[in-house]
Scaffold this motif. Structure first.
Motif, mmCIF file in Angstrom:
data_model
loop_
_atom_site.group_PDB
_atom_site.id
_atom_site.type_symbol
_atom_site.label_atom_id
_atom_site.label_comp_id
_atom_site.label_asym_id
_atom_site.label_seq_id
_atom_site.Cartn_x
_atom_site.Cartn_y
_atom_site.Cartn_z
ATOM 1 N N VAL A 247 0.838 -1.207 0.000
ATOM 2 C CA VAL A 247 0.000 0.000 0.000
ATOM 3 C C VAL A 247 0.871 1.254 0.000
ATOM 4 O O VAL A 247 0.652 2.184 -0.785
ATOM 5 N N ILE A 248 1.885 1.246 0.853
ATOM 6 C CA ILE A 248 2.761 2.412 0.950
ATOM 7 C C ILE A 248 3.528 2.610 -0.358
ATOM 8 O O ILE A 248 3.620 3.721 -0.881
ATOM 9 N N GLU A 249 4.065 1.525 -0.893
ATOM 10 C CA GLU A 249 4.812 1.628 -2.151
ATOM 11 C C GLU A 249 3.919 2.145 -3.259
ATOM 12 O O GLU A 249 4.355 2.895 -4.129
ATOM 13 N N SER A 250 2.654 1.736 -3.218
ATOM 14 C CA SER A 250 1.743 2.151 -4.260
ATOM 15 C C SER A 250 1.362 3.626 -4.103
ATOM 16 O O SER A 250 1.398 4.387 -5.065
ATOM 17 N N ILE A 251 1.062 4.048 -2.887
ATOM 18 C CA ILE A 251 0.657 5.441 -2.676
ATOM 19 C C ILE A 251 1.799 6.401 -3.014
ATOM 20 O O ILE A 251 1.596 7.421 -3.665
ATOM 21 N N LEU A 254 6.633 4.221 -5.226
ATOM 22 C CA LEU A 254 8.032 3.871 -4.985
ATOM 23 C C LEU A 254 8.541 2.759 -5.903
ATOM 24 O O LEU A 254 9.730 2.551 -6.021
ATOM 25 N N HIS A 255 7.626 2.044 -6.511
ATOM 26 C CA HIS A 255 8.014 0.948 -7.401
ATOM 27 C C HIS A 255 9.001 -0.015 -6.750
ATOM 28 O O HIS A 255 10.070 -0.285 -7.282
ATOM 29 N N LEU A 260 5.628 -4.659 -6.902
ATOM 30 C CA LEU A 260 5.892 -5.467 -8.098
ATOM 31 C C LEU A 260 5.202 -6.824 -7.975
ATOM 32 O O LEU A 260 4.552 -7.298 -8.908
ATOM 33 N N ALA A 261 5.324 -7.432 -6.795
ATOM 34 C CA ALA A 261 4.710 -8.751 -6.582
ATOM 35 C C ALA A 261 3.197 -8.650 -6.699
ATOM 36 O O ALA A 261 2.551 -9.441 -7.382
ATOM 37 N N TRP A 262 2.662 -7.635 -6.061
ATOM 38 C CA TRP A 262 1.216 -7.433 -6.060
ATOM 39 C C TRP A 262 0.685 -7.271 -7.484
ATOM 40 O O TRP A 262 -0.272 -7.913 -7.898
#
Lengths: 305, 505
Positions: A247-251, A254-255, A260-262
């Motif tokens: 969630v944090i990487e997406s918001i 951050l890629h 990536l896995a999600w």
């Protein structure tokens, strides 16, 4: 000790293998990889073409064994989606997740252990209540909401900090706070409970009687014992932060590897899902192992036993 | 505590209104665009994404160009074209064109590209874009012929769109892997920096052809970044670090629009929604086999109401199984107005006075699907609602396990009925109607070049589909585009944002 370590490593290997086999079959069962890859506009012929091109028409066990055989040699294959070697993708995305994970767990520890200690010195005082408040808010507030709030304040209104990307250290400030804050309550509560217990024990009374100063008692004698379960917890939390920061990487765009896995699950990009899951399960295994070592160092009884 | 919450909410609002001036991209002549999707590959033959189409129109040119306003085919790399016969197209090329790397663009590049993509061994990902091509041959340095496998009137849609012309020498040398990382085309913008899936940087191509129907690019630099989270995109837009985004949900569009800090423009798209119903009974014995039941369903759903309340924007109810601007699409078909009483009467007539239960599937717009299920419930049709991922639902439909589903289709931006109606009603795996007459008309339309004959054939097919209520066509979709007040940008109904026509105010 050596036999014990080897045994543990072998078990770890089995765990990794099981995890990968389960992921492989689950992703495969969720939907047809050929349909997912071909995209929405694909005709039947397109899908069949992709199916044979990538060998999805072969039995799943054959596909899995083929993958596992190459993975052992360090070759994770090529991403169906990006048409790039999976190792290239991992090399690109893992560092971001690692940096974020390390920063976040450091932030959480730096914030929560002193707070926990302070709360334990004077239970039910104003300080304790404040620490409790911080932890309750941290537990209750969904991280995506906190993330958006911080974005609104620091990114949009004050325009102080960048909110997307990972180019400089500034880009990591907001994600670190959000992700780290999430782990704070658990670590703080555990430190507080541990400290309360230890501070009431006989050896601390002895230490006090010897006339040792408060900091020495707290940090040299008490914390060392109280922190043992905290180390195990922090290790698990760290593992969670590496993989669970989707969630944090997406918001914050951050890629990283979690995102990536999600995304790869949605795209049925099996080689990537496989590799990321394997790498993360290895991380978990290594982390729990390291936390055991650290505990052994902190507590001679564990070392000797 | 309550007071504290109220106070912090107040201060948030105050903060939000005390916004500093945006750091617009205008100052450094850089248009910052953001979108959600990680584009797998910039090589237009190796992605299936709409974002890929955007990239391809920026970076490459095709032989012709479909004017998005008039839907006419205009000369681009080719200065003229003609049909030699039903299966042969001839092109006269413009002289003096070059690729971004300085390579000259002539017949060799065109012939190479067409032959390369037509060869299935090269693995072009979206085969339908190229599977109609038999091959190409060079008639002169600036003259080529493209041969079709069979008569295919929609070929020009692909000639003017998906089939981008690649530089022969470069592509032969680097192949798809090289093109994916260092793309070279002859389009209005050249790629100068690329991080796969994350970032693309274009600069204006100074050597771009004069008099192109795509216009002359004016913005110096365009930077695309992938931001998966829409709220973050909005934050970037509001803080001035992004100048353009799309697919803003209707409620957020309203709020952004009223803030006055960005422009919001809504435009229809080729995508339409529809309910597919198992008229042939291939999924098992179902009440849907009775035409009266399908008509009852068509009367039971207030499509107008759903468009007004949920879909909004420029969307409109569609009555035939195609998007109205598509060649061959007629709107003169039997229409099903919202009439629950009539729906109930039809159900009673068909032997279901108390309604029945049915499985109902969807993969997107859960709110629209639930609204429809609600309307069906009002006439006594109880739906067991299932929400799946697209690929999973499509597999299930093809496995004949889905009697009724809410689906959508974007016709991959092809302005021709063959891209939608023929795709679903010519007894392929998605066809649940299996009507021989409909198929016959559609095949006739698909394989005739004569426009009048095509229109007549398609008209008959569309009328049959509507009379027998094989599908309930629902509405067209729309997209909200949000962009900086400094930018001139016009969206088009083919849903391909054209940044080469954008400019600074």
């Amino acid at each position: 000790m050596l036999v014990y370590t080897l045994k543990r490593l072998f078990l770890a290997f089995l765990v990794a293998l099981t995890v990968s086999a389960i992921t492989f079959s689950l992703t495969y069962l969720a939907s047809d990889p050929a349909t997912a890859m071909a995209g929405e506009t694909a005709s039947d012929a397109d899908i069949e073409y992709i199916r044979t091109l990538y060998g999805f028409d072969r039995p799943i066990t054959v596909q899995y064994l083929e993958w596992a055989g190459r993975a052992i040699q360090g070759d994770f294959g090529e991403s169906f989606y990006f048409k790039l070697p999976v190792s290239t993708l991992l090399f690109e995305r893992l560092p971001v997740s690692m940096i974020l994970g390390v920063c976040a767990i450091s932030f959480a520890i730096i914030l929560s252990i002193p707070l926990g200690v302070l709360a334990a010195i004077r239970p039910n005082s104003f300080l304790d209540r404040m620490a409790l408040g911080i932890s309750v808010v941290g537990q209750a507030m969904p991280s995506f909401w906190l993330a958006l709030l911080l974005i609104l304040i620091f990114g949009v209104n004050l325009n102080l900090l960048p909110i997307t990307g990972s180019e400089t250290w500034k880009h990591f400030i907001l994600p670190t706070i959000v992700l780290g804050y999430y782990a704070t309550p658990a670590i703080m509560r555990l430190t507080r409970t541990g400290m309360l217990e230890v501070l009431g024990s006989d050896y601390i009374r002895t230490a006090r009687a010897k006339g040792l100063s408060l900091p020495v008692i707290l940090f040299k004698h008490a914390l060392r014992n109280a922190v043992i379960p905290v180390v195990s917890l922090a290790a698990v939390q760290f593992g969670f932060m590496l993989g669970g920061s989707i969630v944090i990487e997406s918001i914050f765009a951050l890629h990283g590897a979690g995102y990536l896995a999600w995304e790869s699950i949605g795209r049925n990009d099996l080689p990537v899902v496989q590799a990321v899951v394997l790498v993360f399960s290895l991380f978990y295994i290594v982390l729990t192992f390291l936390s055991d070592l650290l505990n052994a160092w902190l507590d001679p009884r564990i070392r000797v036993g | 505590m309550k007071r504290f919450v109220a106070a912090s909410a107040l201060s948030l609002v105050a903060l939000a209104s005390a916004t500093p001036a945006a750091l617009a991209g205008k100052a450094d002549d850089t248009l910052n665009i953001v979108w959600e999707r990680e584009l797998e590959n910039v090589d237009s033959y190796f992605n299936t994404a709409r974002e890929g189409i955007i990239v391809s129109r920026m970076t490459w040119d095709a032989l012709l160009y479909r004017d998005p306003a008039t839907m006419e085919y205009k000369p681009l790399i080719a200065k003229s074209y003609k049909w030699v016969d039903d299966t042969t197209l001839e092109f006269e090329l413009n002289e003096g064109l070059t690729f971004h790397n300085g390579e000259e663009l002539d017949a060799d590049d065109v012939v190479f590209t067409y032959n390369w993509v037509a060869d299935p061994a090269n693995g072009v990902k979206t085969q339908r874009n190229v599977s109609w091509i038999k091959g190409a041959k060079k008639l002169g340095k600036y003259k080529v012929q493209v041969m079709l496998k069979a008569a295919f009137p929609a070929a020009l849609e692909f000639v003017s769109g998906a089939v981008s012309i690649y530089p022969k020498d470069y592509y032969e040398k680097v192949g798809p892997d090289g093109m994916a990382l260092k793309p070279v085309g002859s389009g209005p913008y050249k790629v100068t920096e690329l991080e796969p899936g994350r970032k693309i940087v274009w600069e204006k191509f100074d050597g771009y052809m004069q008099g192109s129907p795509k216009g002359t690019p004016t913005i110096g630099k365009i930077v695309q970044r992938t931001i998966p989270e829409r709220n973050t995109q909005i934050a970037e837009l509001l803080s001035g670090r992004a100048d353009w985004m799309w697919r803003v949900p209707a409620d957020q569009a309203d709020r952004l629009s009223s803030s006055g800090r960005v422009q919001i423009v809504n435009e229809q798209t080729f995508r339409i929604g529809y309910i597919t119903m198992d008229a042939s009974g291939t999924t098992g014995d179902t009440p849907l086999k009775d035409v009266r039941v399908r008509q009852a369903i068509s009367h039971a759903i207030d499509r107008e109401g759903i468009v007004k309340a949920l879909v909004r924007g420029k969307s409109a109810v569609v009555d035939s199984a195609c998007f109205p601007s598509q060649v061959g699409c007629t709107t003169e078909v039997q229409k099903y107005a919202y009439d629950p009483a009539k729906a109930k009467a039809l159900l009673a007539e068909a032997g279901y006075p108390d309604g029945f239960s049915i499985d109902f599937y969807a993969y997107r717009n859960r709110d629209y699907a639930e609204a429809m299920a609600g309307f069906l419930g009002q006439v006594g049709i109880k739906t067991n609602f299932n929400f799946l991922k697209y690929a999973a639902l499509r597999d299930k439909i093809r496995a004949k396990e889905v009697p009724m589903a809410f689906m959508t289709w974007g016709s991959y931006s092809i302005n021709d009925v063959s891209a939608i109606t023929s795709n679903f009603f010519t007894h392929g795996k998605d066809d649940l109607a299996l009507d021989a007459e409909v198929k016959e008309y559609l095949v006739k339309g698909d394989t005739t070049v004569d426009l009048a004959v095509r229109k007549e054939a398609y008209g008959k097919a569309l009328n049959l589909i509507s009379e027998k209520a094989y599908w309930l066509p629902l509405w067209s979709y729309n997209t909200n585009y949000a962009f900086s007040n400094d930018v001139n940008f016009t969206p088009t109904s083919d849903e391909i944002p054209r940044f080469f026509t954008a400019s600074w105010k």
